[in-house]
Write a protein that holds these residues in place. Structure first.
Motif, mmCIF file in Angstrom:
data_model
loop_
_atom_site.group_PDB
_atom_site.id
_atom_site.type_symbol
_atom_site.label_atom_id
_atom_site.label_comp_id
_atom_site.label_asym_id
_atom_site.label_seq_id
_atom_site.Cartn_x
_atom_site.Cartn_y
_atom_site.Cartn_z
ATOM 1 N N GLU A 157 -9.495 -1.224 2.394
ATOM 2 C CA GLU A 157 -10.071 -1.625 1.113
ATOM 3 C C GLU A 157 -9.577 -0.730 -0.023
ATOM 4 O OE1 GLU A 157 -11.910 -3.795 -1.625
ATOM 5 O OE2 GLU A 157 -11.734 -4.312 0.499
ATOM 6 N N SER A 158 -9.379 0.549 0.267
ATOM 7 C CA SER A 158 -8.898 1.469 -0.779
ATOM 8 C C SER A 158 -7.488 1.105 -1.238
ATOM 9 C CB SER A 158 -8.940 2.907 -0.264
ATOM 10 O OG SER A 158 -7.958 3.106 0.750
ATOM 11 N N TYR A 159 -6.641 0.631 -0.314
ATOM 12 C CA TYR A 159 -5.281 0.215 -0.699
ATOM 13 C C TYR A 159 -5.315 -1.114 -1.439
ATOM 14 C CZ TYR A 159 -3.129 3.917 2.077
ATOM 15 O OH TYR A 159 -2.722 5.134 2.559
ATOM 16 N N LYS A 160 -6.174 -1.995 -1.001
ATOM 17 C CA LYS A 160 -6.251 -3.306 -1.632
ATOM 18 C C LYS A 160 -6.847 -3.233 -3.034
ATOM 19 C CE LYS A 160 -7.747 -6.819 0.616
ATOM 20 N NZ LYS A 160 -8.670 -7.654 1.402
ATOM 21 N N ALA A 161 -7.634 -2.218 -3.282
ATOM 22 C CA ALA A 161 -8.304 -2.103 -4.575
ATOM 23 C C ALA A 161 -7.294 -1.877 -5.710
ATOM 24 C CB ALA A 161 -9.326 -0.978 -4.534
ATOM 25 N N ASN A 162 -6.106 -1.283 -5.407
ATOM 26 C CA ASN A 162 -5.092 -1.015 -6.433
ATOM 27 C C ASN A 162 -3.724 -1.418 -5.871
ATOM 28 O OD1 ASN A 162 -3.730 -0.134 -8.660
ATOM 29 N ND2 ASN A 162 -4.346 2.032 -8.462
ATOM 30 N N PRO A 163 -3.484 -2.720 -5.805
ATOM 31 C CA PRO A 163 -2.282 -3.206 -5.122
ATOM 32 C C PRO A 163 -0.965 -2.767 -5.766
ATOM 33 C CG PRO A 163 -3.371 -4.994 -6.287
ATOM 34 C CD PRO A 163 -4.294 -3.824 -6.349
ATOM 35 N N SER A 164 -0.934 -2.540 -7.059
ATOM 36 C CA SER A 164 0.326 -2.166 -7.713
ATOM 37 C C SER A 164 0.881 -0.857 -7.186
ATOM 38 C CB SER A 164 0.108 -2.087 -9.231
ATOM 39 O OG SER A 164 -0.839 -1.079 -9.553
ATOM 40 N N ARG A 165 -0.036 -0.017 -6.676
ATOM 41 C CA ARG A 165 0.411 1.266 -6.122
ATOM 42 C C ARG A 165 1.257 1.076 -4.876
ATOM 43 N NH1 ARG A 165 -3.799 3.659 -4.077
ATOM 44 N NH2 ARG A 165 -2.948 5.793 -4.089
ATOM 45 N N LEU A 166 1.129 -0.070 -4.248
ATOM 46 C CA LEU A 166 1.852 -0.317 -3.005
ATOM 47 C C LEU A 166 3.348 -0.469 -3.227
ATOM 48 C CD1 LEU A 166 -0.660 -2.829 -1.363
ATOM 49 C CD2 LEU A 166 -0.245 -0.448 -0.699
ATOM 50 N N ALA A 167 3.739 -0.652 -4.465
ATOM 51 C CA ALA A 167 5.170 -0.738 -4.765
ATOM 52 C C ALA A 167 5.828 0.630 -4.697
ATOM 53 C CB ALA A 167 5.391 -1.371 -6.146
ATOM 54 N N ASP A 168 4.995 1.676 -4.772
ATOM 55 C CA ASP A 168 5.507 3.033 -4.645
ATOM 56 C C ASP A 168 5.879 3.282 -3.196
ATOM 57 O OD1 ASP A 168 4.788 6.065 -3.983
ATOM 58 O OD2 ASP A 168 5.471 5.936 -6.078
ATOM 59 N N ASP A 169 7.063 3.826 -3.008
ATOM 60 C CA ASP A 169 7.573 4.004 -1.641
ATOM 61 C C ASP A 169 6.646 4.896 -0.806
ATOM 62 O OD1 ASP A 169 9.698 2.382 -2.152
ATOM 63 O OD2 ASP A 169 11.079 4.029 -2.649
ATOM 64 N N ASN A 170 6.158 5.961 -1.384
ATOM 65 C CA ASN A 170 5.293 6.892 -0.635
ATOM 66 C C ASN A 170 3.963 6.235 -0.270
ATOM 67 O OD1 ASN A 170 7.150 9.005 -0.688
ATOM 68 N ND2 ASN A 170 6.430 9.719 -2.702
ATOM 69 N N ILE A 171 3.379 5.579 -1.254
ATOM 70 C CA ILE A 171 2.083 4.926 -1.004
ATOM 71 C C ILE A 171 2.263 3.777 -0.036
ATOM 72 C CG2 ILE A 171 0.214 3.608 -2.060
ATOM 73 C CD1 ILE A 171 0.576 5.346 -4.556
ATOM 74 N N ARG A 172 3.357 3.025 -0.214
ATOM 75 C CA ARG A 172 3.607 1.919 0.709
ATOM 76 C C ARG A 172 3.735 2.425 2.136
ATOM 77 N NH1 ARG A 172 8.006 0.532 -1.156
ATOM 78 N NH2 ARG A 172 9.445 1.344 0.438
ATOM 79 N N GLN A 173 4.415 3.554 2.295
ATOM 80 C CA GLN A 173 4.603 4.101 3.636
ATOM 81 C C GLN A 173 3.278 4.562 4.236
ATOM 82 O OE1 GLN A 173 7.474 3.939 5.381
ATOM 83 N NE2 GLN A 173 6.094 4.571 7.063
ATOM 84 N N ARG A 174 2.443 5.176 3.422
ATOM 85 C CA ARG A 174 1.133 5.596 3.928
ATOM 86 C C ARG A 174 0.289 4.388 4.321
ATOM 87 N NH1 ARG A 174 1.302 9.563 -0.279
ATOM 88 N NH2 ARG A 174 -0.186 8.401 -1.557
ATOM 89 N N ALA A 175 0.392 3.327 3.521
ATOM 90 C CA ALA A 175 -0.361 2.111 3.835
ATOM 91 C C ALA A 175 0.126 1.496 5.139
ATOM 92 C CB ALA A 175 -0.240 1.114 2.695
ATOM 93 N N LEU A 176 1.445 1.473 5.314
ATOM 94 C CA LEU A 176 2.000 0.930 6.565
ATOM 95 C C LEU A 176 1.594 1.771 7.766
ATOM 96 C CD1 LEU A 176 5.576 -0.072 5.289
ATOM 97 C CD2 LEU A 176 3.713 -1.612 5.970
ATOM 98 N N THR A 177 1.551 3.091 7.573
ATOM 99 C CA THR A 177 1.118 3.987 8.665
ATOM 100 C C THR A 177 -0.348 3.734 9.003
ATOM 101 O OG1 THR A 177 2.696 5.679 7.967
ATOM 102 C CG2 THR A 177 0.855 6.386 9.361
ATOM 103 N N ALA A 178 -1.175 3.556 7.966
ATOM 104 C CA ALA A 178 -2.601 3.283 8.183
ATOM 105 C C ALA A 178 -2.794 1.983 8.956
ATOM 106 C CB ALA A 178 -3.337 3.218 6.850
ATOM 107 N N VAL A 179 -1.998 0.971 8.616
ATOM 108 C CA VAL A 179 -2.083 -0.305 9.325
ATOM 109 C C VAL A 179 -1.685 -0.131 10.781
ATOM 110 C CG1 VAL A 179 -1.017 -2.590 9.522
ATOM 111 C CG2 VAL A 179 -1.758 -1.750 7.295
ATOM 112 N N ALA A 180 -0.647 0.620 11.017
ATOM 113 C CA ALA A 180 -0.183 0.844 12.394
ATOM 114 C C ALA A 180 -1.249 1.572 13.217
ATOM 115 C CB ALA A 180 1.113 1.639 12.375
ATOM 116 N N ASP A 181 -1.970 2.487 12.566
ATOM 117 C CA ASP A 181 -2.990 3.281 13.279
ATOM 118 C C ASP A 181 -4.189 2.439 13.715
ATOM 119 O OD1 ASP A 181 -1.469 5.542 13.055
ATOM 120 O OD2 ASP A 181 -2.521 6.301 11.268
ATOM 121 N N VAL A 182 -4.479 1.370 12.999
ATOM 122 C CA VAL A 182 -5.687 0.594 13.315
ATOM 123 C C VAL A 182 -5.372 -0.766 13.930
ATOM 124 C CG1 VAL A 182 -7.023 1.731 11.517
ATOM 125 C CG2 VAL A 182 -5.830 -0.397 10.982
ATOM 126 N N ASN A 183 -4.114 -1.021 14.189
ATOM 127 C CA ASN A 183 -3.734 -2.311 14.754
ATOM 128 C C ASN A 183 -4.406 -2.583 16.100
ATOM 129 O OD1 ASN A 183 -2.160 -4.176 13.314
ATOM 130 N ND2 ASN A 183 -0.371 -2.829 13.395
#
Length: 480
Positions: free
Chosen positions: A357-383
């Motif tokens: 929810e914290s990533y979805k709350a500010n989607p434009s940040r996901l275009a940032d490579d660092n933030i995108r990578q952290r988001a992808l890591t978070a998704v992998a951790d809870v899959n």
């Protein structure tokens, strides 16, 4: 002083009345003697037989006068002694008057007490003291004789009663009460003797109850016997044993009923029956065994019900409720594997939803490579939690889709005058163009236009994933 003088006056009146009675009795006796003289004269000489000792003759001191003059102190002391002696012998005289063979002694003590009062009024204090000594001695002897006679008669009554010789017991107890009508123990024994036949009837009813094996009938009969004769020790002992037998019977019946209720899974009924049994024998081993068994079964039932409830909320994907229920359950079933596992999953799913929810709350940040990578890591951790929560799986898919959208370039048409030099700040150079299509990831950008001799311009532009035909015109038109 006035009280004592009143007593003296009353004593003189009583003495006068007593003397008149004696005089009349003497005349009557003389007449009777004349009529019977001849008969008596012909009788052989025999000595009179009496159970009573002869009355003592009046003290000779009553005929003597005190030679010493009494003082006020002597008077006060004698007054006190007269009152004390009278107080002591009055109940004795009343008791003696109730017993025919002692009636003469009662009259003698009364006369001597009047003599003492008379001597006091003369005043002849020494004589009065002497009479009081005589009264005290005689009354002590009479009390002892009465006591001895009463105790012997009472003991005879008690022995006869113990031997079930009720006729003899009744005779002796009546004699004892004649000697001492207010004796508590004699009254009590008389009560028991009078109730004897009724008590025997009650005991016979008890024996019938024994033959019929009816504990209630036995108890009722023994209670009746004890109501009639509270001192009947044998009936009391039997009643105690019967009550204990009834208690044991009721206890084992309650235990049996409780066992049946447990087998029928009627745990509340079993609890009530065990509580009733506990009143009878709080520490009975059978009770402890059954109580522990019930407690274990109740605990198992509670755990099963809680487990089923939690499973239902897991099915409904209500992991917040699952977390609450498991925390409550673990307070009582701390080592249960299912509860521990369910709580862990509930906590992990809750945490995962919060991160997504914290990533979805500010989607434009996901275009940032660092933030995108952290988001992808978070998704992998809870899959791995997808299989436990459809809601979480949907949220993961939504975040992944959002990451893709935020990182998919969107076409942007740039038009100009072919003289303005254009570049996208922090991204790259467009150059001098009339029209050109470039691709940018969704986000905020600044386009700069510059031309020699002209003022430079900067345009802010937001690239949206939802926009497909976005365009911008940029040219330097203001000369310097």
């Amino acid at each position: 002083m006035a009280n004592l003088d009143t007593e003296i006056i009353e004593s003189k009146a009583k003495k006068k009345a007593l003397v008149q009675k004696v005089a009349i009795g003497t005349v009557a006796l003389a007449v009777l003697s004349v009529g019977t003289y001849v008969f008596i004269d012909q009788l052989p000489d025999t000595e009179p037989v009496s159970e009573m000792a002869p009355l003592p003759a009046p003290s000779q001191k009553t005929k003597q006068q005190s030679k010493s003059k009494p003082t006020n102190k002597d008077r006060a002391e004698l007054q006190k002694r007269l009152s004390e002696v009278k107080k002591q012998i009055t109940p004795l005289i009343e008791q003696l008057e109730m017993v025919s063979e002692y009636e003469e002694r009662a009259q003698f003590l009364a006369v001597r007490m009047e003599d003492a009062y008379y001597a006091y009024s003369k005043p002849d204090y020494d004589i009065a003291d002497s009479i009081l000594d005589e009264i005290t001695s005689i009354s002590a002897e009479l009390k002892n004789k009465l006591r001895t006679a009463f105790e012997q008669t009472f003991n005879d009554a008690q022995q006869s009663f113990d031997e079930k010789n009720i006729g003899s017991a009744l005779y002796h107890i009546n004699e004892a009460l004649r000697l001492h009508k207010t004796s508590n123990k004699a009254i009590s024994l008389k009560f028991r003797i009078d109730a004897y036949e009724l008590v025997q009837q009650a005991l016979e009813e008890y024996r019938v109850g024994v033959v019929e094996r009816s504990l209630e009938k036995q108890r009722k009969a023994l209670q009746k016997a004890l109501t009639l004769d509270p001192q009947h020790t044998d009936a009391r002992e039997k009643l105690s044993r019967v009550i204990e037998s009834i208690k044991e019977r009721d206890f084992y019946q309650l235990i049996s009923d409780a066992d049946g209720a447990i087998k029928s899974v009627e745990f509340e009924k079993a609890k009530l029956l065990i509580s009733e049994a506990k009143i009878l024998y709080p520490n009975h081993p059978n009770l402890r065994t059954l109580r522990d068994r019930l407690a274990g079964l109740v605990k198992d039932k509670e755990l099963r019900e809680l487990t089923n409830k939690i499973k239902m909320f897991i099915t409904l994907d209500e992991w917040d409720t699952v977390e609450i229920l498991t925390n409550q359950g673990l307070m009582k079933f701390e080592n249960d594997e299912f509860l521990n596992e369910a709580r862990n999953h509930a906590e992990q799913i809750g945490n995962a939803l919060s991160v997504i929810e914290s990533y979805k709350a500010n989607p434009s940040r996901l275009a940032d490579d660092n933030i995108r990578q952290r988001a992808l890591t978070a998704v992998a951790d809870v899959n791995y939690l997808r299989e436990f929560s459809a809601k979480l799986s949907e949220e993961i898919d939504a975040l992944e889709s959002l990451i893709v959208k935020q990182n998919t370039p969107v076409p942007l048409t740039i038009t100009s005058d072919d003289n303005t030099y254009i570049r996208v700040l922090s991204v790259g150079i467009v150059g001098k163009v009339d029209e050109k299509i470039i691709s940018l990831k969704p986000g905020k950008y600044q386009l700069e236009g510059s031309r020699d001799g002209y003022r430079s311009v900067i345009f802010d532009i937001v690239i949206s994933p939802q926009t497909s035909n976005q365009s911008v015109y940029i040219a330097c038109s203001e000369r310097i």
